[in-house]
Design an enzyme around this catalytic site. Structure first.
Site, PDB file in Angstrom:
ATOM      1  CB  SER A   1      -0.888   0.012   1.247  1.00 15.71           C
ATOM      2  OG  SER A   1      -0.107   0.243   2.420  1.00 15.71           O
ATOM      3  CG  ASP A   2       1.218   5.891  -1.381  1.00 16.21           C
ATOM      4  OD1 ASP A   2       2.136   6.097  -0.556  1.00 16.21           O
ATOM      5  OD2 ASP A   2       1.024   6.625  -2.363  1.00 16.21           O
ATOM      6  CD1 TRP A   3       4.744   5.604   4.812  1.00  6.64           C
ATOM      7  CD2 TRP A   3       4.607   4.432   2.913  1.00  6.64           C
ATOM      8  NE1 TRP A   3       5.880   4.806   4.711  1.00  6.64           N
ATOM      9  CE2 TRP A   3       5.815   4.075   3.557  1.00  6.64           C
ATOM     10  CE3 TRP A   3       4.297   3.795   1.708  1.00  6.64           C
ATOM     11  CZ2 TRP A   3       6.712   3.142   3.037  1.00  6.64           C
ATOM     12  CZ3 TRP A   3       5.192   2.863   1.178  1.00  6.64           C
ATOM     13  CH2 TRP A   3       6.376   2.543   1.850  1.00  6.64           C
TER      14      TRP A   3
END
Length: 872
Positions: free
Chosen positions: A291-293
């Site tokens: 995932s992106d952050w």
């Protein structure tokens, strides 16, 4: 949160300009189609996948030894600022595996010292040079490896560049999918050859900064409850946005990063159509999806939708709460997440790790992203365990010369009436804030979040700290001293009377440096919330150019920018004798532009985007205001595949400078086009099924075996663990709905591990799709002669007209960069694959060559097509 996650068709209805407002009924009707149906189960790894066989075998040997807790540890980040890198997974100390380090950025190592700052991806793409793209990736991989990085968070194909104002376009390569596909694949090969896992991002439709995160948007005063939805139809998805990511999979990329925003109203990191169907099934991706952050929104639902690793691990920064960690352990124990899925997550992570040549005994992480101090807490957020955390390892490796070469060869000469190259000019006057330094130093603004001095890169997480920054003022002055030229500079855009007095003198060659800037949405520079507010030059740049050129008949303009700017007010002035676009050149900025200005490098960069005359002429724009109440803003990609030059061609619009355009200090002649057809045979759709999902051993179901072992090591505040804090499952989960069966909230087949049918467009153990898509159907050759007096590089480009009424006029399909001596001829050779000549058929769900007549063109830009032939 939504758990249904597939991509429905959305009919495209032609180009739209920023000024168009569609009728409400039409918009509502379209948005009723902007939904995502489920696609399950999540495909598991293929042990026979091309290029992954050895990595799979090593991963299987490793994962087969792991406990459930250790598998969960691999998949879950330990929390924001919990250790040294911008993101880290849990370790497997029993088997000697330290925590894996995920670190930005796509142009250098963010937040460290003694590392290089490379030219932006966009500037590298302007070289149209596969070799330089590979070398850049390889050098960045070497530097990441030297710092102890496991996964380098780049390269970028999302944003592709739908809107020229979008803040992070410069991190990627080009709005053309073929140029971006070649850029991303060569970068991946370079990074991974250096022993570091590359991460293709942001998957997919992540085309603007506004509304990508609710918290960020609310901080700017926008009242929205959900992130933006990018609404993309099936044909556009395949022919435009998915194209370069398909090339990334074929290049063997080890990881993907799913993006913040929604696609057709389902979050990208739990969108099973995107992750399970398009990426892992159709494209046969064998690595892992992170995932992106803070882009994860659910626990079990995101696991079965295809997410393999969550970063940075906590639901929100520094909460100590995770959708996975403890909850993933519980999900597997109670059967919500099938055992084969956690095994597949771990297998994918370790296969990517082994594929690039990593070993369990990794070199240590020798930096801390959170501070430049030598000593500090290893657990930064918890302020715990003070020790040496920065070893200040110099990883630059002499890469400055490569950076200088790429930046020079990526500089595009847009106009030249004879003033260039400079030959020991009598008097040089350099004007503009962009020529000089930031008075507080090149790294004074966090993540480069300002526009003070020369713009070497944009802002945001896609940046790195400069080891030095050679300004244009310093480099040109050094050359002037060497030549015996008079030299003066005024390093501000606002000293009008002093500037007039200087450039009005006799024998002066005035070089005006101007810029525009952009970056990631968490930084606001002068009201630009990541995305640019407009396409004009910053800091009164247009007036500066007009002021200088009104008094100086030999005015040269150099532009540093993250994409096109509007040149209409002054570009055709006879006193503006030359214009150069130098992109974001990185640390060697001044040296590289000096090399071009003085002819040490014959300019050969080609514009990786189009230059429109007005903002509206581009046909797309950033959505700057919410348009759906306080629900998810809706961004309809209703122009379909018609962005950048494809849009300008469809609208038959005039351009200031077209895609692929660029001048040289010499001239070239094109001739002798030949097209040879190959015997590739007929296309055969893929048939058959996968093997059933493999699993690697049983595990205890006694919850007491999973309680935090406080007698073995101390608990670290806010650290994300796989352990339970109690043997009471509901209490450990902190979920009031704990105990519901998977059937109550997961879509059908989400936990099905039986053999699954293969898609006709997918490959059989062939990452990237059906292998026959990449069979060469035609080979195209042409002769290119240097008819000038100096050696130079030419960039011949192959375009195709697919012939259908809904097809662009032409599309780029191949190119090369040829170095040719004066009077000599070189042969340009290019190929056309089956994919190159196909359209995506939304009915049969496969690539199909239409019956429309097809034409090939070879030329020097998208609108200068010297040679043409009809395909048989």
């Amino acid at each position: 949160m939504k758990t249904s996650t597939a991509l429905a068709l959305l009919a495209a209805s032609g180009p739209v300009t920023a000024s168009v407002v569609r009728p409400a009924a039409e918009q509502l009707a379209k948005r009723a189609l902007a939904t995502s149906d489920p696609y399950y189960p999540s495909p598991w790894m293929d042990p026979a996948a091309d290029g992954w066989e050895d990595a799979y075998a090593k991963a299987k040997a490793f994962v087969s030894q792991l406990t459930l807790l250790e598998k969960v540890n691999l998949t879950t980040g330990v929390g924001w600022a919990a250790e040294q890198c911008v993101g880290q997974t849990g370790a497997i100390p029993r088997l000697g595996l330290r925590s894996m380090c995920m670190q930005d950025s796509p142009l250098g190592i963010r937040g460290t010292d003694y590392n290089s700052v490379f030219p932006s991806g966009q500037t590298a793409a302007a070289t149209f040079d596969r070799t330089l793209l590979f070398k850049r990736g390889n050098a960045m991989g070497q530097e990441a490896k030297g710092k102890g990085v496991t996964v380098l968070l780049g390269p970028v194909a999302g944003p592709l560049g739908r809107m020229p104002e979008a803040g992070r376009n410069w991190e990627g390569f080009s709005p053309d999918p073929v140029l971006t596909g070649i850029g991303i694949s060569e970068t991946i090969k370079g990074v991974q050859q250096a022993g570091v896992v590359a991460c293709a991002k942001h998957f997919i439709g992540n085309e603007q900064e506004h509304f990508r995160q609710t918290g960020e948007a609310q901080g700017y005063g926008y009242d929205i409850k959900e992130t933006l939805s990018s609404n993309i139809d099936d044909k556009t998805m395949h022919e435009l946005y998915l194209w370069p990511f398909q090339d990334a999979v074929r290049a063997g990329v080890g990881s993907f990063m799913c993006s913040y925003q929604q696609v057709n109203n389902s979050y990208s990191c739990q969108n099973s159509k995107l992750l399970n169907d398009l990426l892992k099934n159709e494209l046969g991706f064998q690595g892992f999806v992170m995932s992106d952050w803070q882009a994860q929104h659910t626990g079990a639902a995101s696991a079965v939708a295809g997410l393999d690793m969550t970063m940075p691990g906590d639901t929100e920064f520094n909460t100590g709460i995770s959708f996975w960690g403890t909850n993933l352990t519980l999900g597997v124990l109670n059967g919500t997440v099938p055992a084969w899925r956690i095994d597949d997550m771990a297998m994918r992570i370790m296969a990517a790790f082994f594929k690039v040549g990593q070993t369990v005994n990794q070199d240590p992480i020798n930096f801390s992203f959170w501070t430049s101090d030598t000593y500090g807490p290893i657990h930064w957020a918890a302020n715990k365990d003070v020790q040496q955390i920065n070893f200040h390892v110099d990883v630059q490796g002499g890469h400055g010369s490569l950076i200088r070469e790429i930046a020079a060869k990526g500089t595009v000469l847009l106009k030249n009436s004879g003033s260039l190259p400079l030959k020991k000019p009598k008097f040089i006057a350099v004007i503009g804030d962009d020529a000089g330094p930031n008075p507080l130093g090149p790294n004074a603004c966090s993540d480069r979040g300002c526009d003070n001095g020369t713009a070497g890169i944009g802002w945001g997480s896609g940046t790195a700290n400069y080891p030095y920054l050679v300004t244009p003022d310093a480099a040109i002055q050094a050359q002037a001293v060497k030549d015996g030229s008079r030299y003066e500079s005024i390093l501000t855009n606002y000293a009008n009377s002093q500037t007039r007095a200087l450039v009005s003198q006799d024998n002066v060659t005035a070089i005006v440096f101007v810029n525009a800037d952009s970056g990631e949405g968490y930084i606001n520079v002068d009201g630009n919330e990541g995305d640019r507010k407009n396409l004009t030059l910053w800091k009164n740049g247009d007036d500066l150019i007009k002021n200088v050129s009104s008094f100086c008949a030999n005015t040269i303009v150099v532009i540093h920018s993250p994409g096109p700017v509007l040149l209409t007010e002054w570009y055709d002035s006879p006193n503006v004798t030359a214009i150069l676009w130098a992109g974001f050149p990185g640390q060697e900025s001044g040296n590289s532009i000096t090399d071009v200005l003085y002819g040490k490098v014959n300019p050969s960069g080609r514009s990786p985007f189009s230059w429109g005359a007005t903002r509206d002429s581009f046909g797309t724009d950033v959505l700057y205001e919410p348009n759906n109440g306080n629900d998810a803003p809706q961004q309809d990609f209703s122009e379909g595949v018609f962005i950048d030059y494809r849009h300008f061609d469809k609208a038959n619009s005039a351009l200031t400078y077209e895609f692929g355009y660029g001048l040289s200090y010499t001239t070239f002649q094109y001739s002798n086009l030949k097209v040879r057809k190959s015997n590739a045979g007929a296309y055969q759709p893929t048939t058959g099924t996968t093997a059933p999902a493999p699993t690697f051993g049983n595990f205890s179901t006694n919850l007491n075996d999973y309680v935090f072992p406080s007698n073995e090591f101390p608990y670290v505040y806010e650290y994300i663990y796989p352990y339970l804090n109690t043997s009471d499952a509901k209490a450990a989960s902190a979920d009031p709905n704990y105990g519901q069966s998977a059937d109550q909230f997961l879509p059908p087949h989400a936990t099905d591990g039986s053999a699954q049918p293969l898609l006709r467009s997918a490959g059989k153990s062939e990452p990237g799709g059906n292998r026959q898509l990449f069979n060469v159907l035609y080979t195209v050759t042409a002769d290119i002669k240097n008819t000038g007096s100096v050696v130079g590089d030419e960039v011949p480009q192959l375009y195709v007209a697919l012939g259908g009424p809904d097809d662009p006029k032409v599309v780029l399909r191949d190119f090369d960069r040829l170095r040719i001596d004066p009077g000599k001829t070189a042969q340009f050779r290019a190929t056309l694959t089956r994919r190159d000549l196909s359209n995506w058929d939304t009915t049969v769900q496969d690539w199909v060559i239409s019956s429309y007549p097809k034409t090939v063109y070879v030329g020097r830009s998208s609108r200068k097509l010297d040679l043409t032939a009809t395909l048989s």
